[in-house]
Design a protein around this motif. Structure first.
Motif, short mmCIF file in Angstrom:
data_model
loop_
_atom_site.label_atom_id
_atom_site.label_comp_id
_atom_site.label_asym_id
_atom_site.label_seq_id
_atom_site.Cartn_x
_atom_site.Cartn_y
_atom_site.Cartn_z
N LEU A 180 -30.27 10.38 -21.99
CA LEU A 180 -31.57 9.92 -22.48
C LEU A 180 -32.42 9.57 -21.28
CD1 LEU A 180 -30.29 7.65 -25.38
CD2 LEU A 180 -31.17 9.98 -25.54
N VAL A 181 -33.65 10.05 -21.28
CA VAL A 181 -34.57 9.79 -20.18
C VAL A 181 -35.86 9.19 -20.71
CG1 VAL A 181 -33.63 11.62 -18.70
CG2 VAL A 181 -35.50 12.14 -20.26
N GLY A 182 -36.64 8.62 -19.81
CA GLY A 182 -37.94 8.08 -20.19
C GLY A 182 -37.83 7.05 -21.30
N LEU A 183 -38.48 7.32 -22.41
CA LEU A 183 -38.48 6.40 -23.54
C LEU A 183 -37.39 6.76 -24.54
CD1 LEU A 183 -42.33 6.14 -24.05
CD2 LEU A 183 -40.81 4.46 -23.01
N GLY A 184 -36.29 7.30 -24.06
CA GLY A 184 -35.17 7.64 -24.93
C GLY A 184 -35.17 9.08 -25.38
N PHE A 185 -35.89 9.93 -24.69
CA PHE A 185 -35.91 11.34 -25.04
C PHE A 185 -34.65 12.01 -24.50
CE2 PHE A 185 -40.38 10.16 -25.01
CZ PHE A 185 -40.77 10.61 -26.26
N PRO A 186 -34.02 12.86 -25.31
CA PRO A 186 -32.81 13.53 -24.83
C PRO A 186 -33.11 14.61 -23.81
CG PRO A 186 -33.36 14.28 -27.04
CD PRO A 186 -34.34 13.21 -26.68
N ARG A 187 -32.23 14.74 -22.86
CA ARG A 187 -32.30 15.81 -21.87
C ARG A 187 -30.89 16.35 -21.70
NH1 ARG A 187 -34.22 15.64 -15.50
NH2 ARG A 187 -33.67 17.81 -15.10
#
Length: 97
Positions: free
Chosen positions: A13-20
């Motif tokens: 999870l990156v940024g505001l919880g966005f999956p990568r």
């Protein structure tokens, strides 16, 4: 799948919880290079990353190191999903008024 890619991506999870989904050594290098703090785990993960870039080790040690860093930091996508109670919809908007 190239010889530099993982067999299975590392979901973080990156940024505001966005999956990568980190799928190869170049993406792993980018994630580790952009890590907000340089603790022992992210720094240690650079060792297999550099070795993999030079074809000195297989992708598995790098994938395992990246996964360990993500788990320690609490950003593994699977770990977050496991914390959501069964039968709930985490994306549902609830009326709190």
């Amino acid at each position: 799948m190239t010889k530099k890619s993982f067999g299975r991506p590392v979901p973080i999870l990156v940024g505001l919880g966005f999956p990568r989904h980190v799928e190869n050594i170049w993406q792993a290098y980018d994630v580790l290079n952009e890590w907000p703090s340089r603790g022992p785990a992210p720094t240690a993960a650079f060792v297999p990353c550099r070795a993999r870039r030079a074809d000195q080790v297989a992708a598995a040690p790098l994938r395992a190191a990246l996964e360990a860093v993500a788990r320690t930091a609490g950003i593994m996508a699977h770990d977050v999903a496991a914390e959501i109670p069964a039968g709930t919809n985490p994306t549902a908007v609830r009326d709190v008024g």
